[in-house]
Design an enzyme around this catalytic site. Structure first.
Site, PDB file in Angstrom:
ATOM      1  N   ALA A  75     -24.035  34.018  -1.960  1.00  0.00           N
ATOM      2  CA  ALA A  75     -23.845  35.281  -1.681  1.00  0.00           C
ATOM      3  C   ALA A  75     -23.247  36.117  -2.829  1.00  0.00           C
ATOM      4  O   ALA A  75     -22.530  35.438  -3.634  1.00  0.00           O
ATOM      5  CB  ALA A  75     -22.796  35.707  -0.602  1.00  0.00           C
ATOM      6  N   GLY A 122     -24.526  30.710  -0.161  1.00  0.00           N
ATOM      7  CA  GLY A 122     -25.571  31.286   0.386  1.00  0.00           C
ATOM      8  C   GLY A 122     -26.997  31.065   0.281  1.00  0.00           C
ATOM      9  O   GLY A 122     -27.801  31.070   0.905  1.00  0.00           O
ATOM     10  N   GLU A 176     -27.650  28.042   1.676  1.00  0.00           N
ATOM     11  CA  GLU A 176     -27.971  28.143   3.202  1.00  0.00           C
ATOM     12  C   GLU A 176     -29.201  29.007   3.465  1.00  0.00           C
ATOM     13  O   GLU A 176     -29.965  28.477   4.192  1.00  0.00           O
ATOM     14  CB  GLU A 176     -26.790  29.137   3.662  1.00  0.00           C
ATOM     15  CG  GLU A 176     -25.255  28.464   3.610  1.00  0.00           C
ATOM     16  CD  GLU A 176     -23.997  29.186   3.898  1.00  0.00           C
ATOM     17  OE1 GLU A 176     -24.083  30.345   3.354  1.00  0.00           O
ATOM     18  OE2 GLU A 176     -23.291  29.075   4.870  1.00  0.00           O
ATOM     19  N   GLU A 220     -18.076  27.480  -2.000  1.00  0.00           N
ATOM     20  CA  GLU A 220     -17.168  28.420  -1.463  1.00  0.00           C
ATOM     21  C   GLU A 220     -15.694  28.106  -1.367  1.00  0.00           C
ATOM     22  O   GLU A 220     -14.831  28.937  -1.620  1.00  0.00           O
ATOM     23  CB  GLU A 220     -17.683  28.804   0.166  1.00  0.00           C
ATOM     24  CG  GLU A 220     -18.977  29.495   0.226  1.00  0.00           C
ATOM     25  CD  GLU A 220     -20.160  28.619   0.451  1.00  0.00           C
ATOM     26  OE1 GLU A 220     -20.105  27.490  -0.046  1.00  0.00           O
ATOM     27  OE2 GLU A 220     -21.128  29.013   0.895  1.00  0.00           O
TER      28      GLU A 220
HETATM   29  C1  HXC Z   1     -21.805  37.466  -8.103  1.00  0.00           C
HETATM   30  C2  HXC Z   1     -22.642  35.803  -9.748  1.00  0.00           C
HETATM   31  C3  HXC Z   1     -22.599  34.757  -8.773  1.00  0.00           C
HETATM   32  C4  HXC Z   1     -22.339  35.228  -7.354  1.00  0.00           C
HETATM   33  C5  HXC Z   1     -23.116  33.964 -10.687  1.00  0.00           C
HETATM   34  N1  HXC Z   1     -22.980  35.285 -10.724  1.00  0.00           N
HETATM   35  N2  HXC Z   1     -22.944  33.553  -9.378  1.00  0.00           N
HETATM   36  N3  HXC Z   1     -22.366  37.260  -9.297  1.00  0.00           N
HETATM   37  N4  HXC Z   1     -22.111  36.452  -6.949  1.00  0.00           N
HETATM   38  N5  HXC Z   1     -22.406  34.239  -6.573  1.00  0.00           N
HETATM   39  C6  HXC Z   1     -22.954  36.266 -12.162  1.00  0.00           C
HETATM   40  C7  HXC Z   1     -21.635  35.703 -12.938  1.00  0.00           C
HETATM   41  O1  HXC Z   1     -20.613  36.637 -12.744  1.00  0.00           O
HETATM   42  C8  HXC Z   1     -22.168  36.041 -14.384  1.00  0.00           C
HETATM   43  O2  HXC Z   1     -22.325  37.425 -14.499  1.00  0.00           O
HETATM   44  C9  HXC Z   1     -24.003  35.780 -14.446  1.00  0.00           C
HETATM   45  O3  HXC Z   1     -24.216  35.503 -12.933  1.00  0.00           O
HETATM   46  C10 HXC Z   1     -24.108  34.463 -14.787  1.00  0.00           C
HETATM   47  O4  HXC Z   1     -23.417  33.477 -14.151  1.00  0.00           O
HETATM   48  P1  HXC Z   1     -22.289  32.447 -15.042  1.00  0.00           P
HETATM   49  O5  HXC Z   1     -21.168  32.191 -14.464  1.00  0.00           O
HETATM   50  O6  HXC Z   1     -21.813  33.255 -16.513  1.00  0.00           O
HETATM   51  O7  HXC Z   1     -23.413  31.503 -15.516  1.00  0.00           O
HETATM   52  P2  HXC Z   1     -22.963  29.670 -15.877  1.00  0.00           P
HETATM   53  O8  HXC Z   1     -21.739  29.578 -16.742  1.00  0.00           O
HETATM   54  O9  HXC Z   1     -24.270  28.941 -16.128  1.00  0.00           O
HETATM   55  O10 HXC Z   1     -22.390  29.160 -14.373  1.00  0.00           O
HETATM   56  C11 HXC Z   1     -23.366  29.078 -13.381  1.00  0.00           C
HETATM   57  C12 HXC Z   1     -22.664  28.996 -12.128  1.00  0.00           C
HETATM   58  C13 HXC Z   1     -21.563  30.032 -11.751  1.00  0.00           C
HETATM   59  C14 HXC Z   1     -21.896  27.627 -11.929  1.00  0.00           C
HETATM   60  C15 HXC Z   1     -23.606  29.039 -11.017  1.00  0.00           C
HETATM   61  O11 HXC Z   1     -22.112  31.250 -11.819  1.00  0.00           O
HETATM   62  C16 HXC Z   1     -20.969  29.969 -10.358  1.00  0.00           C
HETATM   63  O12 HXC Z   1     -20.083  29.330 -10.015  1.00  0.00           O
HETATM   64  N6  HXC Z   1     -21.152  31.014  -9.563  1.00  0.00           N
HETATM   65  C17 HXC Z   1     -20.635  31.036  -8.501  1.00  0.00           C
HETATM   66  C18 HXC Z   1     -21.232  30.089  -7.264  1.00  0.00           C
HETATM   67  C19 HXC Z   1     -20.659  30.344  -6.097  1.00  0.00           C
HETATM   68  O13 HXC Z   1     -19.299  30.203  -5.902  1.00  0.00           O
HETATM   69  N7  HXC Z   1     -21.328  30.667  -5.023  1.00  0.00           N
HETATM   70  C20 HXC Z   1     -21.073  30.846  -3.579  1.00  0.00           C
HETATM   71  C21 HXC Z   1     -20.682  32.269  -3.460  1.00  0.00           C
HETATM   72  S1  HXC Z   1     -19.901  32.623  -1.936  1.00  0.00           S
HETATM   73  P3  HXC Z   1     -21.644  38.194 -15.886  1.00  0.00           P
HETATM   74  O14 HXC Z   1     -21.636  39.605 -15.322  1.00  0.00           O
HETATM   75  O15 HXC Z   1     -20.592  37.793 -16.221  1.00  0.00           O
HETATM   76  O16 HXC Z   1     -22.841  38.100 -16.907  1.00  0.00           O
HETATM   77  C22 HXC Z   1     -21.006  32.298  -0.546  1.00  0.00           C
HETATM   78  C23 HXC Z   1     -20.814  32.717   0.865  1.00  0.00           C
HETATM   79  C24 HXC Z   1     -21.940  32.698   1.470  1.00  0.00           C
HETATM   80  O17 HXC Z   1     -22.387  32.087  -0.871  1.00  0.00           O
HETATM   81  C25 HXC Z   1     -21.558  33.226   2.972  1.00  0.00           C
HETATM   82  C26 HXC Z   1     -22.713  33.486   3.749  1.00  0.00           C
HETATM   83  C27 HXC Z   1     -23.697  34.704   3.291  1.00  0.00           C
END
Ligand code: HXC
Length: 257
Positions: free
Chosen positions: A65, A108, A111, A131
């Site tokens: 998400a 997400g 999911e 998460e």
């Molecule tokens: C918003 C995101 C994002 C996310 C990545 N980006 N994941 N933005 N929401 N979930 C953005 C980053 O901020 C970054 O933007 C760009 O995408 C590239 O990501 P990087 O982090 O620079 O890439 P990398 O170093 O290769 O790392 C990849 C990654 C990391 C390991 C996947 O991005 C990451 O940990 N992302 C979050 C994963 C996460 O926590 N997902 C769960 C979300 S909560 P900029 O602007 O800096 O270039 C969830 C709850 C669901 O899903 C609930 C029900 C719907």
């Protein structure tokens, strides 16, 4: 219909939806989910379509998400927006959906993949529920569908400790149907969807429903409880800290508050 965050096309009897926010690793903001639901509902109504494929790109199916969209939200705002209600629309799609997964399939995103009926993974796919690193927990079925698919031991590790699993581990755990080289994962998914789309439409529809019933009975309560808990976490300081730290690219400091 023109979309901002997805691309759609048809390949014979297969309807294909590509998530299209590559710079954000296809993070699922509310518009993406709205467009995805509309596109799948449209394919579902179209008698020329027998099966759908949902995919991202090679780097990411979806990294979860959209953290930036929800980082500042309160519990009240999360409950009022109830963005996860859109996910119920996906579950009402009658035709089968194949997820074609490459790269990050997280939160997400995972999911979404597990809410589809089959998963074709590229060798580069990585599945996870990170998460916990943001001070929250899965909110769209992750604790329920993932657990039923892979079992309690692995689900606990993924949900409590944020462990990512490889495509091969996902195959061994029963999360995905097959693992293929990255060059062909989308073609393989479309091929599989095409085979299903060529079968008797009503039988396919009722068979999908029946398998999902076996899999999902008693799940609805679990999903509803999970959603409340997810929204509730937006009243914690740790959620604010976790998401802010992500945006500021630093390590979060947990307070347990
Ligand atoms: C918003 C995101 C994002 C996310 C990545 N980006 N994941 N933005 N929401 N979930 C953005 C980053 O901020 C970054 O933007 C760009 O995408 C590239 O990501 P990087 O982090 O620079 O890439 P990398 O170093 O290769 O790392 C990849 C990654 C990391 C390991 C996947 O991005 C990451 O940990 N992302 C979050 C994963 C996460 O926590 N997902 C769960 C979300 S909560 P900029 O602007 O800096 O270039 C969830 C709850 C669901 O899903 C609930 C029900 C719907």
């Amino acid at each position: 219909m023109t979309y901002q965050f997805i691309l759609t096309e048809t390949r014979e009897r297969v309807g294909l939806v590509r998530l299209n926010r590559p710079k954000e690793l296809n993070a699922l903001n509310s518009m993406v989910m709205e467009e995805l639901a509309v596109a799948l509902e449209e394919f579902d109504r179209d008698p020329g379509i027998g099966c759908m494929v949902v995919t991202g790109d090679e780097r990411a199916f979806a990294a979860g998400a959209d953290i930036k969209e929800m980082a500042g939200a309160t519990t009240v705002e999360m409950v009022q927006r109830d963005a996860i209600a859109r996910w119920d629309r996906l579950k009402r799609i009658k035709k089968p959906i194949v997820a074609a997964v490459s790269g990050f399939c997280l939160g997400g995103g995972n999911e979404l993949a597990t809410a589809c009926d089959l998963i074709v993974a590229s060798e580069t796919a990585r599945f996870g529920q990170p998460e916990i690193n943001l001070g929250v927990m899965p909110g769209a079925g992750g604790t329920q569908r993932l657990t039923r698919a892979v079992g309690k031991a692995l689900a606990m590790e993924m949900v409590l400790n944020g462990r990512f699993i490889t495509a091969d581990e996902a195959l061994r755990a029963g999360l995905v149907n097959r693992v293929v080289p990255v060059e062909v994962y989308l073609d393989e998914a479309v091929k599989l969807a095409g085979e299903i789309a060529a079968r008797a439409p009503l039988a396919v529809r009722f068979a999908k429903e029946a398998v999902n019933n076996a899999f999902e009975s008693f799940l609805a309560d679990g999903v509803a409880d999970e959603r409340r808990a997810f929204y509730m976490l937006f009243s914690t300081e740790d959620q604010k800290e976790g998401m802010q730290a992500f945006i500021e690219k630093r390590k979060p400091e947990w307070k347990g508050k």
